[in-house]
Design an enzyme around this catalytic site. Structure first.
Site, PDB file in Angstrom:
ATOM      1  N   LYS A 152       0.831  -1.201   0.000  1.00 57.17           N
ATOM      2  CA  LYS A 152       0.000   0.000   0.000  1.00 57.17           C
ATOM      3  C   LYS A 152       0.874   1.263   0.000  1.00 57.17           C
ATOM      4  O   LYS A 152       0.456   2.311  -0.461  1.00 57.17           O
ATOM      5  CB  LYS A 152      -0.896  -0.028   1.233  1.00 57.17           C
ATOM      6  CG  LYS A 152      -1.895   1.109   1.328  1.00 57.17           C
ATOM      7  CD  LYS A 152      -2.822   0.877   2.505  1.00 57.17           C
ATOM      8  CE  LYS A 152      -3.670   2.086   2.818  1.00 57.17           C
ATOM      9  NZ  LYS A 152      -4.590   1.793   3.930  1.00 57.17           N
ATOM     10  N   GLU A 170     -10.233   6.665   6.140  1.00 54.25           N
ATOM     11  CA  GLU A 170     -10.265   5.695   7.238  1.00 54.25           C
ATOM     12  C   GLU A 170     -10.812   6.276   8.549  1.00 54.25           C
ATOM     13  O   GLU A 170     -11.652   5.650   9.191  1.00 54.25           O
ATOM     14  CB  GLU A 170      -8.859   5.113   7.446  1.00 54.25           C
ATOM     15  CG  GLU A 170      -8.503   4.130   6.336  1.00 54.25           C
ATOM     16  CD  GLU A 170      -7.021   3.829   6.233  1.00 54.25           C
ATOM     17  OE1 GLU A 170      -6.263   4.227   7.125  1.00 54.25           O
ATOM     18  OE2 GLU A 170      -6.619   3.192   5.241  1.00 54.25           O
TER      19      GLU A 170
HETATM   20 MG    MG Z   1      -5.600   0.703   9.421  1.00 51.97          MG
END
Ligand code: MG
Ligand code: ADP
Length: 567
Positions: free
Chosen positions: A68, A145
């Site tokens: 990522k 997030e």
């Molecule tokens: Mg996380």
């Protein structure tokens, strides 16, 4: 069905919205977290998750984790015979999570809400969307997030109380300030450090004990790759034990010899002081950007596996002068929140009143030149138009003037970033517009930026004196892949055989035993070798019960040899 996915640097998770609540989906091993790891076997098969993570030490050239970190870049890794970029690796993980959700629900999964760090720039967001495409998932929405975590904590019930989401994972740190107003969830500010997480604490711990466990420098003869993994695994174990008690053993075994020492929580805290210090800056920055005073925060919400460390909680308590809230499991919050958003998109009535707004996570602007005070000009200066943390959709306009006499054209680059010099920011595109020849400074142009919730930037430029306009949509411009190319890549990826899901538990345990065989020597190696043959014998029998019993025995044996294993 639409699923919610936390595509993490270290671990990923998938959740669904069912009967009015978010439910985490177990993978084929029964775990709620799937390591974000991919390994390619000699036969070209892809292993994903725990089995891949276990193979990393024995097959470092065929295995990759933490990809990522380079999503949205040109970087790729070669695993076996094939090259993969981070998008494709992410797609393999997403495909696995999709299959897990389908096995769990018996339904077909068509779409997904995928979470991304608040700090992700435009390219990283687009690459994440493409990873979804490649996995055969329609990406309904990308959600920051911390925004997802906010939803998991059920903050929609508490009006007008800003609170702070503190997310410390395996390799990244995110801070967001979130507020609910009139049923709208608004992220007021996000900030972070994308090079700070649990792995950094592991490194500090290893530095702390390295000389102590090996005063005679015997370990200098060890294979560095094997040694690094032994140390990392031991650090992970010790650090987790220190989340439960004040002291823990740090131990590795190499060539039948044990190298061990006791670590106290206070010593770890001292060794990690510089890391704990680095948690402060992003917090201060987000408070400053949102114009919210720390006393008015109703709550500090903890997210990410590394917030389970008491030294981190202590640092947070000290920083804010109060105890943080950890009512939702910090490892699960993001996926649970993504499923809330998925439920919203499927228009579940229970969620009707909750809406969600977001902020632009970075500053957007153009390149300008400015006078240097001595009659000359300095080029390459960034002129912000939409500031970071502006709630989106947002539309802002700025005026600019010509710099030279009889200038006929204005040409400028469009950038995102926070640096004063455009060279340090990310270039998104460029534009030209014709202007009437006049003395310098007499012609003005207006530049409007419009940024919408799906991350698309519209740039509209006009010359009011002539009525000439130009516009540019950045998303299409900077996305070099056509639908056809994506389809081709999706097919190519689909052609990669994935290790059968029902065998993934055996694959994970076998990979762990193979790793132990390589890292241990002498008597221990012989024993592991015998265990491996016994297990392979059981696999050959093809009898599910025999296999299960053999697998459980092997796990117990491996635990007793190297300690319980955490990833
Ligand atoms: Mg996380
Ligand atoms: P990411 O968001 O980066 O994928 P996670 O939120 O899953 O990461 O967090 C992973 C990190 O959490 C790892 O570095 C791991 O060491 C840490 N972690 C998980 N459980 C514990 C624990 N009980 N004590 C200390 N650290 C933990």
């Amino acid at each position: 069905m639409i699923i919610g996915i936390d595509l993490g640097t270290t671990n990923s998770a998938v959740a669904i919205w069912r009967d009015g609540e978010s439910v985490l989906v177990p993978n084929a091993l029964g775990d709620l977290l799937t390591p974000s790891a991919v390994s390619i076997t000699d036969t070209g098969e892809a292993l994903i998750g725990l089995a891949a993570r276990e193979r990393q030490p024995t097959h470092p050239k065929h295995t990759v984790t933490a990809f990522k970190r380079f999503i949205g870049t040109q970087q790729s890794v070669t695993l076996g015979k094939r090259k993969f970029d981070a998008e494709e690796l992410s797609a393999l993980v997403l495909r696995q999570l999709k299959a897990d959700a389908e096995a769990f629900t018996g339904e077909t999964v068509t779409g997904a809400v995928i979470t991304v760090p608040a700090y992700f720039n435009d390219r990283q967001r687009k690459a994440t969307r493409r990873a979804g495409d490649l996995a055969g998932l329609e990406v309904k929405r990308l959600v920051n997030e911390p925004t997802a975590a906010a939803l998991a904590f059920g903050i929609q019930t508490r009006e007008q109380e800003p609170f702070l989401v503190f997310d410390l994972g395996g390799g990244t740190f995110d801070v967001s300030i979130v507020e609910v107003f009139d049923g709208v969830v608004e992220v007021r500010a996000s900030s972070g450090d994308n090079r700070l997480g649990g792995e950094d604490f592991n490194e500090r711990l290893i530095d702390l004990v390295r000389a102590r466990i090996d005063p005679d420098k015997k370990l200098e003869k060890a294979d560095p790759v094997v040694l690094a993994e032994l140390l990392r695994a031991a650090a992970e174990r010790t650090r987790r034990k220190l989340s439960e008690s004040d002291e823990a053993e740090f131990a590795i075994v190499w060539k039948d010899e044990s190298f061990a020492t006791t670590v106290y929580a206070s010593a770890l805290e001292e060794a990690c002081a510089p890391l704990l210090q680095r948690l402060r800056d992003p917090v201060l920055r987000s408070l400053r950007d949102s114009n919210i005073r720390v006393e008015t925060l109703s709550e500090i919400v903890l997210v990410g596996g590394s917030t389970r460390m008491p030294i981190v909680r202590k640092a947070i308590t000290r920083m804010f002068g109060r105890f943080p809230n950890a009512t939702v499991h910090p490892d699960h919050a993001v996926a649970l929140g993504a499923a809330v958003q998925a439920g919203l998109l499927s228009r579940d009535v229970a969620l009707d009143e909750v809406r969600l707004t977001d902020v632009c996570p970075f500053t957007l602007g153009i390149e300008v030149a400015e006078g240097d005070g001595r009659g000359g000009y300095r080029e390459g200066i960034f002129s912000p138009i939409i500031d970071r943390n502006t709630p989106i959709p947002a539309s802002r306009v700025n005026s600019y003037h010509t710099l030279a006499d009889n200038q006929r054209e204005i040409h400028f680059g469009i950038y995102q970033g926070e640096a004063r010099e455009v060279a340090s920011n990310v270039k998104l595109g460029e534009m030209r517009i014709q202007v009437p020849p006049k003395p310098r400074g007499e012609v003005s142009i207006e530049c409007r930026f419009t940024y919408d919730t799906s991350g698309m930037l519209d740039v509209d430029v006009s010359v009011p004196s002539t009525g000439v306009t130009r516009s540019l949509v950045i998303m299409d411009q900077s996305d070099p892949l056509t639908e056809k190319q994506i389809a081709e890549r999706r097919d190519a990826l689909a052609a990669i055989k994935v290790h059968p899901r029902e065998e993934s538990e055996n694959a994970a345990v076998r990979a762990r035993a193979a790793r132990c065989y390589e890292s241990f020597l002498g008597r221990e190696r012989d024993i592991v070798g015998q265990w491996l043959s016994t297990f392979d014998g059981a696999l050959d029998s093809q009898d599910p019960r025999t296999i299960r019993e053999a697998r459980e025995q092997l796990v117990t044996a491996l635990d007793s040899l190297e300690g319980e294993r955490f990833l």
